[in-house]
Scaffold this active site. Structure first.
Site, mmCIF file in Angstrom:
data_model
loop_
_atom_site.group_PDB
_atom_site.id
_atom_site.type_symbol
_atom_site.label_atom_id
_atom_site.label_comp_id
_atom_site.label_asym_id
_atom_site.label_seq_id
_atom_site.Cartn_x
_atom_site.Cartn_y
_atom_site.Cartn_z
ATOM 1 N N HIS A 167 -11.621 -21.367 -19.964
ATOM 2 C CA HIS A 167 -11.760 -22.522 -20.843
ATOM 3 C C HIS A 167 -11.807 -23.801 -20.008
ATOM 4 C CE1 HIS A 167 -7.376 -22.197 -20.162
ATOM 5 N NE2 HIS A 167 -7.438 -23.534 -20.121
ATOM 6 N N SER A 169 -9.907 -27.484 -20.322
ATOM 7 C CA SER A 169 -8.822 -28.148 -21.058
ATOM 8 C C SER A 169 -9.238 -29.538 -21.503
ATOM 9 C CB SER A 169 -7.575 -28.248 -20.173
ATOM 10 O OG SER A 169 -7.051 -26.973 -19.879
ATOM 11 N N GLN A 211 1.220 -29.683 -12.157
ATOM 12 C CA GLN A 211 2.000 -30.890 -11.877
ATOM 13 C C GLN A 211 3.238 -30.606 -11.047
ATOM 14 O OE1 GLN A 211 2.584 -32.470 -15.889
ATOM 15 N NE2 GLN A 211 1.131 -34.120 -15.454
ATOM 16 N N TYR A 249 -4.892 -36.578 -18.547
ATOM 17 C CA TYR A 249 -4.836 -37.291 -17.277
ATOM 18 C C TYR A 249 -5.809 -38.472 -17.269
ATOM 19 C CZ TYR A 249 -2.738 -32.766 -16.268
ATOM 20 O OH TYR A 249 -1.965 -31.637 -16.327
ATOM 21 N N PRO A 252 -9.544 -37.260 -15.232
ATOM 22 C CA PRO A 252 -9.524 -35.789 -15.245
ATOM 23 C C PRO A 252 -10.653 -35.175 -14.436
ATOM 24 C CG PRO A 252 -10.391 -36.615 -17.311
ATOM 25 C CD PRO A 252 -9.940 -37.818 -16.544
ATOM 26 N N SER A 253 -10.365 -34.043 -13.845
ATOM 27 C CA SER A 253 -11.370 -33.223 -13.173
ATOM 28 C C SER A 253 -11.573 -31.986 -14.049
ATOM 29 C CB SER A 253 -10.905 -32.822 -11.770
ATOM 30 O OG SER A 253 -11.819 -31.910 -11.184
ATOM 31 N N PHE A 254 -12.580 -32.024 -14.916
ATOM 32 C CA PHE A 254 -12.824 -30.905 -15.831
ATOM 33 C C PHE A 254 -13.287 -29.687 -15.030
ATOM 34 C CE2 PHE A 254 -13.651 -34.767 -18.368
ATOM 35 C CZ PHE A 254 -12.687 -34.583 -19.352
ATOM 36 N N HIS A 255 -12.699 -28.540 -15.344
ATOM 37 C CA HIS A 255 -13.016 -27.330 -14.569
ATOM 38 C C HIS A 255 -12.696 -26.082 -15.379
ATOM 39 C CE1 HIS A 255 -8.712 -27.994 -13.908
ATOM 40 N NE2 HIS A 255 -8.630 -26.676 -13.757
ATOM 41 N N SER A 257 -10.863 -22.628 -14.669
ATOM 42 C CA SER A 257 -10.022 -21.903 -13.704
ATOM 43 C C SER A 257 -10.471 -20.453 -13.619
ATOM 44 C CB SER A 257 -8.555 -21.982 -14.114
ATOM 45 O OG SER A 257 -8.089 -23.316 -14.057
#
Length: 336
Positions: A167, A169, A211, A249, A252-255, A257
């Site tokens: 997914h 986030s 975090q 955040y 954000p760095s959308f990724h 996983s």
């Protein structure tokens, strides 16, 4: 049929007078001192028992008794009550039910049952971990690429574990009380209802940590479609603010996983390992097709509950727009 009452004089003066007429003091009844007023038995209807009436009971204080007791009232001699009451045993089925619940709660905190992962917040009854995200529908080609990437990364970090679900986030993991879930979901539904489906490309390998630095991830960072994702995050953040929850955040760095391991192992996965993983992605035959993703719905997971918010189809939206334009361009008909 009522029992007839036998009337006896209760006056001490009449007793003394009767005693003088009888030639002096009479013998007292057995067990009572001479000269003391004698108790007389008067048949009264109290159930089926006879009540003993004493002439001196007229002058006794009520001692806080009710209106039916006090001066002149009949005194009953009742056996003392036992203060200790025997308690019934709790059924074994009830005890077993609570034992299972306690074991489940202990298991929720057992790191060994979760691959060594540590909770972001302690488990507490009534708290529901909640997360908003875009679910990725896995294809066979994507699983082939995943196997190549994880197998190679394990040559650097052997404890890497492939993800089971994928997914992007749109929120942090937050805590919701149970009675907040439905209002929270309703607010999400209203804010996300006007958004259309869109594409994005996730083809850049990157290493991430959570975090608390308790877990490390390797993932595919989004390189196209960033603007649409920021719009969705903005709407989700507004819902979070309504419920006084932390927003996403700042930058954000959308990724997506791909795999994770316990601890902060960024030093082992970055550098040479990360470059080799990127080469695998670039050389993969169907990477351009596999890593171009169309997002069709947004999902919210709260505890064991799932809520879906479908994104509107752009084609359907164009058809509706064309239909509305045709209706508005139709000449008005005047009736004579």
């Amino acid at each position: 049929m009522r029992a007839a009452l036998v009337g006896y004089s209760s006056s001490e003066e009449e007793e003394e007078e009767g005693g003088r007429k009888g030639g002096g003091d009479r013998a007292s009844p057995r067990g009572s001192p001479r000269g003391s007023p004698r108790a007389r038995w008067v048949p009264q209807r109290f159930g089926r028992s006879l009540v003993r009436r004493s002439p001196r009971s007229r002058s006794l204080p009520s001692l806080g008794r009710g209106p039916a007791e006090g001066a002149g009232a009949e005194r009953r001699f009742l056996p003392p009550r036992s203060t200790a009451r025997a308690r019934l045993p709790v059924p074994e089925c009830v005890l077993a039910m609570f034992r299972e619940q306690e074991e489940e709660e202990r298991g929720a905190e057992d790191r060994a049952k979760h691959g060594g992962r540590v909770r972001c917040f302690p488990h507490e009854r009534g708290n529901w971990a909640t997360h908003v995200y875009l679910p990725y529908k896995v294809q066979e080609e994507f699983l082939e690429l995943l196997d190549l990437l994880v197998s190679h990364a394990r040559t650097y970090v052997s404890s890497l574990t492939a993800m089971e679900e994928f997914h992007i986030s749109l929120s942090q993991s937050v805590v919701l009380r149970y009675h907040w879930i439905n209002p929270f979901v309703q607010s999400l539904k209203e804010r996300l209802a006007s958004y259309d489906r869109f594409f994005c490309v996730a083809n850049q390998m990157k290493v991430y940590t959570n975090q608390n630095k308790t877990r490390t991830f390797i993932g595919l960072e989004v390189s196209a479609g960033h603007f649409q994702l920021l719009e969705l995050v903005s709407e989700v953040d507004k819902v979070m603010e309504e419920f006084d929850l932390p927003t996403f955040y700042k930058d954000p760095s959308f990724h997506i996983s791909l795999a994770w391991c316990v601890g902060d192992l960024t030093g082992s996965l970055e550098g040479q390992c990360l470059q080799e993983l990127q080469d695998i992605v670039d050389r993969f035959e169907d990477s351009a097709l596999v890593l171009r993703v169309q997002w069709e719905q947004i999902r919210c997971k709260s505890g064991n509950k799932f809520f879906s918010f479908p994104l509107r189809s752009a084609q359907l939206q164009r058809l509706l727009q064309t239909s509305n334009e045709a209706v508005s361009a139709r000449p008005a008909v005047s009736w004579v």
